[in-house]
Design a protein around this motif. Structure first.
Motif, PDB file in Angstrom:
ATOM      1  N   PHE A 255      32.036  -1.191  21.724  1.00 49.53           N
ATOM      2  CA  PHE A 255      30.681  -0.705  21.471  1.00 49.53           C
ATOM      3  C   PHE A 255      30.124   0.032  22.694  1.00 49.53           C
ATOM      4  CE2 PHE A 255      26.033  -1.128  21.310  1.00 49.53           C
ATOM      5  CZ  PHE A 255      25.792  -0.544  20.070  1.00 49.53           C
ATOM      6  N   VAL A 256      30.395  -0.469  23.891  1.00 52.40           N
ATOM      7  CA  VAL A 256      29.933   0.203  25.110  1.00 52.40           C
ATOM      8  C   VAL A 256      30.542   1.602  25.203  1.00 52.40           C
ATOM      9  CG1 VAL A 256      30.003   0.178  27.629  1.00 52.40           C
ATOM     10  CG2 VAL A 256      29.506  -1.931  26.385  1.00 52.40           C
ATOM     11  N   GLN A 257      31.837   1.733  24.893  1.00 53.43           N
ATOM     12  CA  GLN A 257      32.486   3.046  24.912  1.00 53.43           C
ATOM     13  C   GLN A 257      31.837   3.977  23.894  1.00 53.43           C
ATOM     14  OE1 GLN A 257      35.822   4.183  26.726  1.00 53.43           O
ATOM     15  NE2 GLN A 257      34.408   5.882  26.315  1.00 53.43           N
ATOM     16  N   GLN A 258      31.507   3.457  22.720  1.00 54.45           N
ATOM     17  CA  GLN A 258      30.848   4.274  21.698  1.00 54.45           C
ATOM     18  C   GLN A 258      29.502   4.790  22.183  1.00 54.45           C
ATOM     19  OE1 GLN A 258      30.618   1.830  18.179  1.00 54.45           O
ATOM     20  NE2 GLN A 258      32.832   1.906  17.782  1.00 54.45           N
ATOM     21  N   ARG A 259      28.714   3.922  22.801  1.00 57.26           N
ATOM     22  CA  ARG A 259      27.393   4.330  23.289  1.00 57.26           C
ATOM     23  C   ARG A 259      27.528   5.317  24.453  1.00 57.26           C
ATOM     24  NH1 ARG A 259      24.508   5.274  20.165  1.00 57.26           N
ATOM     25  NH2 ARG A 259      22.931   5.597  21.799  1.00 57.26           N
ATOM     26  N   PHE A 260      28.472   5.074  25.336  1.00 55.08           N
ATOM     27  CA  PHE A 260      28.697   5.994  26.463  1.00 55.08           C
ATOM     28  C   PHE A 260      29.065   7.374  25.930  1.00 55.08           C
ATOM     29  CE2 PHE A 260      30.829   7.975  30.017  1.00 55.08           C
ATOM     30  CZ  PHE A 260      30.146   7.509  31.135  1.00 55.08           C
ATOM     31  N   ASN A 261      29.978   7.424  24.956  1.00 55.17           N
ATOM     32  CA  ASN A 261      30.393   8.695  24.369  1.00 55.17           C
ATOM     33  C   ASN A 261      29.217   9.402  23.697  1.00 55.17           C
ATOM     34  OD1 ASN A 261      32.927   7.959  25.209  1.00 55.17           O
ATOM     35  ND2 ASN A 261      33.777   7.653  23.158  1.00 55.17           N
ATOM     36  N   ALA A 262      28.428   8.638  22.923  1.00 57.14           N
ATOM     37  CA  ALA A 262      27.326   9.230  22.170  1.00 57.14           C
ATOM     38  C   ALA A 262      26.284   9.851  23.100  1.00 57.14           C
ATOM     39  CB  ALA A 262      26.685   8.163  21.284  1.00 57.14           C
ATOM     40  N   VAL A 263      25.891   9.128  24.129  1.00 56.59           N
ATOM     41  CA  VAL A 263      24.881   9.648  25.059  1.00 56.59           C
ATOM     42  C   VAL A 263      25.455  10.806  25.872  1.00 56.59           C
ATOM     43  CG1 VAL A 263      23.294   9.068  26.937  1.00 56.59           C
ATOM     44  CG2 VAL A 263      23.805   7.368  25.178  1.00 56.59           C
ATOM     45  N   PHE A 264      26.723  10.715  26.244  1.00 59.07           N
ATOM     46  CA  PHE A 264      27.383  11.779  27.004  1.00 59.07           C
ATOM     47  C   PHE A 264      27.359  13.086  26.202  1.00 59.07           C
ATOM     48  CE2 PHE A 264      30.667  14.314  28.854  1.00 59.07           C
ATOM     49  CZ  PHE A 264      30.813  13.901  30.162  1.00 59.07           C
ATOM     50  N   TYR A 265      27.806  13.043  24.942  1.00 56.10           N
ATOM     51  CA  TYR A 265      27.835  14.254  24.126  1.00 56.10           C
ATOM     52  C   TYR A 265      26.425  14.773  23.855  1.00 56.10           C
ATOM     53  CZ  TYR A 265      32.844  13.879  23.182  1.00 56.10           C
ATOM     54  OH  TYR A 265      34.215  13.844  23.310  1.00 56.10           O
ATOM     55  N   ASP A 266      25.494  13.863  23.657  1.00 58.00           N
ATOM     56  CA  ASP A 266      24.103  14.259  23.416  1.00 58.00           C
ATOM     57  C   ASP A 266      23.562  15.060  24.604  1.00 58.00           C
ATOM     58  OD1 ASP A 266      21.570  14.367  22.149  1.00 58.00           O
ATOM     59  OD2 ASP A 266      20.894  12.645  23.322  1.00 58.00           O
TER      60      ASP A 266
END
Length: 281
Positions: A255-266
């Motif tokens: 889940f942490v990787q998912q959130r990191f990816n999402a905010v990074f791409y955003d």
């Protein structure tokens, strides 16, 4: 004859000086970018830190003063992205931040409002010795020797992290880490290293993703680029993630990787295309 000889010698000496001056100007003109970079980097990491040590008492927040001064020197402008959350500082927290430039060391200190200590290799203390001196009394940078404690299993390393959190000198409630492992200037995130995420899950310490852009426009050490005209730093702070809410370490890390990816791409999508570095595999 002696007067003529003296005049000729004076002319010869002046000519040499003129030649040397001309060569020096040509050198500075040809390498002006490199000279500009070296002089300003020297000031930020040596001159400004020396001022810091002279002006701020050892009981004060020397690292915070240096971070503010460095950002002022570069004329940085901070813009918080829509949807950004408040920093979690009710208890210990590990801030997961992307690493793009040497400017991160003072820019992220401002974004985190001085609430996170840094985790750094001993090599930084060797290259920038004043950094160690400026951060010692408040223990705001934790230097470790890679290969001694940073080996699997991380039992000794985790115990050392506990000791740093509990150190009476430690004045900051959180810890800033770069979970991608090294500098990443690509327009996509890297897989996160699991070490500190395992620590967070094992010790039940909340984590919070923080992504910033514009750092390499301020300083890009690979291109010897340094901008003193005011780069714009955009950042976004995600909601904190409590490991107590997850049944397994794997579920938490995923889940942490998912959130990191999402905010990074955003955040990458909010950067003008010409500012984005080319993505390489």
């Amino acid at each position: 004859m002696s007067i003529i000889k003296q005049i000729m010698e004076m002319f010869t000496n002046d000519s040499r000086k003129m030649v040397y001056a001309g060569l020096a100007l040509l050198f500075l003109g040809y390498f002006r970018k490199q000279v500009h970079f070296i002089v300003n980097i020297w000031y930020i990491f040596y001159g400004a830190l020396a001022l810091d040590l002279c002006l701020v008492p050892h009981t004060g927040d020397r690292q915070g003063w240096w971070s503010r001064h460095a950002c002022w020197f570069l004329g940085l402008k901070f813009v918080e992205a829509p949807g950004s959350k408040p920093l979690y500082d009710k208890e210990r927290c590990i801030y997961l931040v992307n690493h793009r430039s040497i400017a991160d060391f003072f820019v992220h200190d401002i974004i985190l409002q001085g609430k996170g200590s840094y985790l750094s290799r001993n090599m930084v203390r060797v290259i920038f010795p004043l950094t160690w001196w400026a951060t010692y009394h408040r223990n705001s940078t934790w230097f470790f020797q890679r290969g001694v404690r940073f080996t699997r299993p991380f039992t000794k390393f985790f115990a050392w992290i506990d000791d740093q959190f509990n150190n009476p000198r430690t004045a900051r409630p959180g810890l800033l880490v770069y979970p991608e492992g090294h500098r990443n200037t690509k327009n996509h995130p890297l897989p996160l290293k699991k070490g500190m995420l395992q620590y967070a899950f094992d010790r039940k310490v909340p984590v919070q993703v923080v992504i910033a852009t514009g750092l390499e426009d301020a300083i890009d050490e690979k291109r010897l680029h340094l901008n003193t005209r005011g780069s714009v730093i955009r950042y976004k702070i995600d909601e904190h993630i409590d490991p107590k809410q997850y049944a397994s370490e794997e579920e938490f890390i995923e889940f942490v990787q998912q959130r990191f990816n999402a905010v990074f791409y955003d955040m990458m999508q909010s950067v003008p295309a010409k500012k984005l570095p080319a993505s390489t595999a």
